[in-house]
Design a protein around this motif. Structure first.
Motif: not given
Length: 985
Positions: A544-550, A591-599, A656-661, A680-686
Motif C-alpha cells: 500500500x505504501x508503494x502503491x499510494x505513490x503511484x 488487488x485491483x485499483x481503478x482510478x476513473x474520472x469523467x473528464x 506509476x508504471x515503475x512502481x507497479x513493475x 486499472x492497476x493490479x498488484x499482489x496483495x502481499x
C-alpha cells in the motif's frame, strides 16, 4: 479561579495553622510556632488584597491584630473569650472564599469578631460586614498574558481520530510518550524542590513540541492542554532560576495535568479510556498561568515545606484515577459548577463500581509496534526458512529414493543368494549320492560343500538383516518427510501471520488520497467530487505504501489535465463538478485499483503528434489506440509544452508504471474522448510473494507473474506466419499475436530449435505478445528477494527467488526487455524525452525539533510534488543548506541548540542563502514573537494550527515570486507557474 487558588493555599497550610488553632483552644505553643503562623497570615492577607478582596483582607488584618493582642496579654479581660471566637477565623475565611458575599459566610466572620467589641470600633465593624456582604469585584486576569482570552469548552479538547491519518498518528505516538515522561520528571522534581533550570527548560520544550504536533495533526485536546501546560512551565523556569517555590496548589494542578496528558496518549495508543474533565483541567492551568504571569504572583503565599507528596496525600486526589474529580477544596473542583462536580463524582463512582452480575471488561493489551525495516527482516527470514525447509524436504525425498533403490537391490541380492543356496544344496545332495556309489570319493570334497553352504546361509542371514535395517530407515525417512511437511505448513502459516501483522486497510490512506485531490483541485481552480470505494480492503502495508505513490501521481494528473474547467464542463453539458472515483477490490491474492474520472479523456491526436516529434512513430505509422495510449508510460513522455508543478496527463505516468513493475503489477489504460479516462492497476496483495510460471532458457530458469499470462500453447500445436513488416506472428484463438524469442531478449545461447520452443502468451500494458521459451517447467508461488546491485545492472531482471535445490530463478521485467528490442530511432526518442524532462525538482527544507511535525509536513509537501528534506534544529538546517541549497525553508521558532530566529539571521547574513524564501510556523501567536521573526528576515509568519491548503498556497506563491525575481534560477522550473488559487491568495 483566583478564589480557588486562595482556598487551595489555605488548605495546604493546615500544618502551620493547626498549631494556632490549638492555641485558640487554650493549649500552649512556642513563640516560634506562633510567629510562623502570624507570618503566614501576613502573606495570605497580601494575596487576598492583591486578588481584589479588600473586605476580607481587612478582616484578616484584624484577626492578626487580635491574635497578637491575646498572645501579648493573655491575662487581660475577654482574652479567653476572644481566643474562643477567633478559633473560627480559618473556617470562616475558607467559607467566604467558597461563597463570597453570602450571608452564611459573613455570619461566620461576624461570629469570630463577636468578643472583640472592646478592641474594635463597632461602627467600623458594621461597615466591614456591609462590605463583606457586597459581591467582590475580582480583577480580570486575562491581561496577564499576550494570548487572547477565548472561552474554551469540552469540544475544544476533543480527541477526534476521524480526521487524523493513521500513519501520522503512529509518527506522533512514537515520540509522545517520551515527551510526557520528560514533563512528568521535571514537574515531580519541581514539586519536591529538586528541579534544575535545565530540567524545566526541557519540560517546557517537550510541552511546546506536543502542542505543535497536536495542533498540526488535529488532536486539539493534546494541543490545548500542552499549550496551557507550557505557559505554567514557562513561569516555573523563572521560579527555579530565582530559587522561588511556586504555590503548592499550582504545582499539584500541573502534576495532575501531566497525569491526564499521559492518559490522553494512552487513549490514542488504545490502552486507556478517554479521560473526562480535560477542559476543566485546561481552564485550571490557564488561570494558573495568568496568575503566575501577573504581578500578583509575588504576593501569593506559599509554604516552602509543601511538596507533591503532601498534595497526593489529600483525600480523593490520587492523580492515577482515570476519571478524576478532586477532593473538597482543590483547584479543579472549585472551578466546576456544583451540579457538574456532583455529576462527575457520581460518574466516577459508577465507573469504579462493577455492576452486579456483570464481568469486568478485559484489560486492553498494548499494541505491538514494529518498524517496517524490522518487519521486512522478519519476512525475509521467514522466506529463507521456508526455502531451507523445502530444500530439506527435497533432500529427504531424495534420500527416500535412494533407500527405495537400496531396498530393491537388497531384494534382488536376497533372491540371488536364495538361488545360490538352492544351487549349493543341490550340488551337496549330488555329492552325497556320488559318495554312496563310488568308493574312491574324497570326503574333503563333502566338507567343502558343507562350508560353502554355511557361507551362503550366513550371507542370506546378513542380507535379511540389511532388509530389516532398510525397513527401519524407510520408516525414519517417512517420519522425517512428514515432519518436514508439517514444518513447511507451520512456516507457511507463520509467514501468513506475519503478513497479517503488516496488513492494513485502505482506510489508512483514504484521507491522504482525498487531500491530494482537494489540494490539486484548489491549486488548479477545478471543482472536483472525490469518491472512494472499497476502503475496507486489506492490503500488505508495504504494498500500500508503494502503491499510494503511484496513486498520487494518477490522481494529480486526473485533476490537472483530466478534469475540465467549470466553463468547459458546462459547455459540454456536464456537471460543474468533475468526478474522480477510486475503487479497490481484492480477488484472492491480487488487488485491483481503478482510478476513473469523467473528464476530457486522453488526447489521441496530441499523443500521436508528440510520438512522431520524438521519433517514436513515423508519419505514416499505423498504430491502434490502445498501443498509442501505452506510450504515455514512457519516461519523459509529455504532451504539455511546459512542465508545471502539478504536471500534465503524461508526466509522472512512468513513475506509476515503475512502481507497479516493482510490485510485479500490471497497468491498463482505457479512455474515451470527452467522457473520461480510467487507469486499472493490479498488484499482489502481499509484497515479496508472487505466483509465477517458470520457464527454461539456455542454462537458466526465469519466471513471469501468472497474472500477466493469458495462455500457454504446446509447441506441437503452434502455428506461425510472417507479417508484412517482417514480424513473426502466432496464430491463436483467431488472433495474430506478435512473437519474441526469450533467448534473444536475454541475449543468451539456446540449443532448442525454433519449432520446439513453447509460446507463452503474455500481456504487456494490456496488449498480447507470444514469448517463445525453451520450455515451460512449472507454476508455483515464489518468495522474492533482492538481486543486488550487480544483477540489477543487467537490464530486464527485477528480482529473484530460489528453487528447493538452491538454483536462482530470475523474475523478468517484461517492459524493459521489450523496449530493448525496439528500433534504434525509438530508443533515441525515449532518451531525448528523458533528458528534456530531467529537471531538478523543487527542494524544500523543513526544520522542526518535533519528529511528528517534520514527518507530517514532509508528507504534505511531498504529496504536492516537492522534494522535501528535514532537519531537527537550526544547526542541522545549516548543514543541509551547505550540502544542497533549498528553494524554500519552513522552520519552527523554538528549537534546541539553534532556534528559528537565529537560523533566519544566519541565513540572511550569508549571500548564497539571503534570498531563500523563509516561512516560520509556530504556536507562538503574540505580536512580540511575530515582530522578532520579521526583524530576523522571516517573510511569512504562520501560527499553529494552520490549514494545509493555506500552507501550500503560501509555498507556491513564494516560490513563484522568487522565480520571477531570479529568472536564472533554473532548478525551480517545475514550480514557477503559480496556480490560480495561489494567484488569488
Amino acid at each position: 479561579m483566583i478564589l480557588a487558588l486562595l482556598h487551595q493555599e489555605l488548605s495546604e497550610s493546615a500544618p502551620t495553622l493547626d498549631v494556632l488553632q490549638a492555641w485558640t483552644q487554650g493549649e500552649p505553643i512556642s513563640d516560634e510556632a506562633f510567629e510562623s503562623a502570624l507570618d503566614f497570615i501576613d502573606r495570605f492577607t497580601q494575596a487576598v488584597q492583591a486578588g481584589g478582596l479588600d473586605g476580607l483582607a481587612e478582616y484578616l488584618g484584624l484577626v492578626r491584630l487580635l491574635l497578637a493582642q491575646c498572645q501579648a496579654d493573655p491575662a487581660r479581660d475577654n482574652a479567653t473569650a476572644e481566643r474562643s471566637h477567633l478559633a473560627g477565623w480559618q473556617g470562616a475565611t475558607g467559607l467566604y472564599l467558597k461563597e463570597p458575599g453570602s450571608a452564611h459566610a459573613v455570619e461566620a466572620i461576624e461570629y469570630s469578631l463577636a468578643a472583640s467589641t472592646a478592641t474594635v470600633d463597632l461602627a467600623w465593624q458594621e461597615e466591614l460586614i456591609e462590605r463583606l456582604l457586597a459581591a467582590p469585584q475580582l480583577p480580570d486576569a486575562s491581561d496577564a498574558t499576550a494570548e487572547p482570552d477565548v472561552a474554551e469548552n469540552a469540544q475544544d479538547y476533543a480527541l477526534d481520530l476521524s480526521t487524523v491519518e493513521p500513519d501520522q498518528l503512529q509518527v506522533f505516538l512514537f515520540d509522545a510518550p517520551r515527551q510526557v515522561l520528560e514533563i512528568e520528571a521535571a514537574v515531580s522534581a519541581w514539586s519536591s524542590g529538586n528541579c534544575t533550570t535545565g530540567m524545566m527548560q526541557e519540560a517546557m520544550r517537550a510541552a511546546h513540541t506536543l502542542k505543535g504536533s497536536g495542533y498540526i495533526l488535529g488532536l486539539r485536546g493534546i494541543g490545548r492542554l500542552s499549550h496551557h501546560m507550557e505557559e505554567v512551565l514557562e513561569c516555573g523556569v523563572e521560579d527555579v532560576q530565582h530559587g522561588v517555590l511556586s504555590p503548592a496548589a499550582i504545582r499539584g494542578t500541573l502534576l495532575r495535568a501531566v497525569d491526564m496528558l499521559q492518559q490522553m496518549v494512552g487513549f490514542l495508543q488504545g490502552q486507556e479510556a478517554e479521560p473526562s474533565g480535560v477542559h476543566l483541567m485546561g481552564e485550571a492551568l490557564r488561570v494558573a498561568a495568568r496568575w503566575l504571569h501577573s504581578d500578583r504572583a509575588a504576593a501569593l503565599p506559599f509554604s516552602p515545606h509543601t511538596t507533591h507528596h503532601d498534595f497526593e496525600a489529600l483525600p480523593g486526589t490520587a492523580p492515577t484515577e482515570q476519571t478524576w474529580v478532586p477532593a473538597q477544596g482543590t483547584l479543579l473542583q472549585d472551578a466546576m459548577p456544583p451540579a457538574q462536580a456532583a455529576s462527575a463524582a457520581q460518574g466516577r463512582t459508577a465507573e469504579q463500581a462493577p455492576v452486579a452480575g456483570q464481568a469486568a471488561p478485559p484489560a486492553q493489551q498494548a499494541p505491538l509496534q514494529l518498524d517496517s525495516a524490522h518487519m521486512d527482516l522478519l519476512l525475509r527470514r521467514s522466506g529463507q526458512s521456508m526455502g531451507r525447509n523445502a530444500r530439506l524436504l527435497d533432500l529427504a525425498r531424495s534420500a527416500e529414493g535412494w533407500l527405495q533403490a537400496l531396498t530393491a537391490g537388497n531384494r534382488e541380492l536376497l533372491e540371488a543368494i536364495t538361488d545360490l543356496t538352492q544351487l549349493v544344496k543341490n550340488q551337496s545332495f549330488q555329492a552325497h549320492e556320488t559318495m554312496r556309489t563310488r568308493d574312491d570319493f574324497d570326503l574333503l570334497e563333502l566338507d567343502r560343500y558343507d562350508a560353502l553352504q554355511n557361507m551362503v546361509l550366513s550371507m542370506e542371514e546378513k542380507v535379511r538383516d540389511q532388509q530389516e535395517f532398510l525397513a527401519q530407515s524407510k520408516a525414519v525417512s517417512g517420519q522425517l518427510d512428514n515432519h518436514l511437511r508439517e514444518g513447511g505448513a507451520a512456516l507457511a502459516d507463520q509467514r501468513q501471520d506475519l503478513l497479517k501483522v503488516r496488513a492494513t486497510t485502505v482506510k489508512t490512506i483514504a484521507a491522504r488520497l482525498r487531500r491530494i485531490v482537494m489540494q490539486t483541485a484548489e491549486a488548479t481552480g477545478r471543482t472536483v467530487q472525490f469518491i472512494l470505494h472499497g476502503d475496507d480492503v486489506q492490503v500488505d502495508g508495504m504494498v500500500l505504501q508503494k502503491l499510494v505513490e503511484a496513486l498520487l501521481h494518477v490522481l494529480r494528473n486526473a485533476v490537472d489535465h483530466g478534469i475540465e474547467s467549470r466553463a468547459e464542463r458546462v459547455a459540454a453539458g456536464k456537471p460543474q463538478a468533475g468526478l474522480i472515483e477510486v475503487r479497490f477490490a481484492r480477488n484472492a491474492d491480487r488487488v485491483t485499483v481503478t482510478v476513473r474520472d469523467d473528464g476530457r479523456g486522453l488526447d489521441s491526436a496530441m499523443i500521436r503528434q508528440t510520438a512522431i516529434a520524438n521519433g517514436l512513430l513515423g508519419q505514416d505509422s499505423e498504430i491502434d489506440e490502445q498501443a498509442l495510449f501505452n506510450l504515455i508510460v514512457l519516461p519523459g513522455f509529455s504532451t504539455r509544452e511546459r512542465v508545471t508543478e502539478t504536471s500534465g496527463r503524461g508526466v509522472g505516468m512512468d513513475v506509476v508504471n515503475d512502481r507497479l513493475l516493482q510490485l510485479q503489477g500490471e497497468l491498463q489504460i482505457h479512455s474515451v474522448s470527452g467522457q473520461g479516462c480510467a487507469f486499472r492497476m493490479t498488484v499482489q496483495a502481499n509484497s515479496g510473494v508472487v505466483h509465477a510460471v517458470l520457464m527454461a532458457c539456455g542454462d537458466g530458469i526465469f519466471a513471469v507473474p501468472s497474472e500477466v499470462i493469458d495462455s500457454i500453447v504446446p509447441a506441437s500445436e503452434a502455428s506461425y506466419s510472417v507479417g508484412a513488416d517482417g514480424q513473426t506472428q502466432l496464430h491463436h484463438a483467431d488472433q495474430q499475436i506478435p512473437t519474441s524469442v526469450l533467448a534473444d531478449w536475454l541475449q543468451i545461447e539456446s540449443d532448442v530449435a525454433a519449432d520446439r520452443r513453447t509460446p507463452v502468451i503474455i500481456r504487456i500494458l494490456g496488449r498480447p505478445m507470444a514469448l517463445l521459451a525453451d520450455a515451460v517447467l512449472d507454476a508455483r508461488e515464489l518468495i522474492l528477494q533482492g538481486v543486488g546491485r550487480l544483477v540489477r545492472r543487467v537490464g530486464g531482471l527485477s528480482s529473484a527467488a530460489l528453487t528447493p535445490d538452491g538454483k536462482a530463478i530470475f523474475m523478468l521485467d517484461l517492459q524493459t526487455l521489450q523496449r530493448s528490442t525496439e528500433r534504434a530511432s525509438y530508443q533515441q526518442g525515449t532518451r531525448r524525452m528523458q533528458q528534456r524532462a530531467r529537471i531538478a525538482p523543487v527542494r524544500l527544507l523543513v526544520v522542526d525539533d518535533a519528529w511528528a511535525v517534520r514527518m507530517t509536513m514532509k508528507q504534505l509537501l511531498e504529496d504536492a510534488g516537492y522534494r522535501v528534506d528535514t532537519a531537527h534544529n537550526g544547526n542541522a538546517a545549516l548543514d543541509s543548506l551547505r550540502q544542497s541549497p533549498a528553494d524554500l525553508v519552513i522552520t519552527d521558532l523554538e528549537m534546541p541548540d539553534l532556534n528559528g530566529l537565529e537560523l533566519a539571521r544566519r541565513m540572511r547574513s550569508f549571500p548564497a542563502w539571503a534570498d531563500i524564501p523563509l516561512i516560520m510556523v509556530t504556536s507562538r501567536s503574540a505580536d512580540k514573537h511575530r515582530q522578532a521573526a520579521l526583524d530576523a528576515g522571516v517573510q511569512l509568519y504562520l501560527t499553529k494550527p494552520y490549514r494545509d491548503p493555506d500552507l501550500l498556497i503560501h509555498v507556491r506563491t513564494m516560490l513563484a515570486s522568487k522565480a520571477h525575481t531570479d529568472a536564472s534560477d533554473t532548478h525551480v522550473q517545475g514550480a514557477v507557474e503559480p496556480a490560480p488559487a495561489a494567484q488569488a491568495a
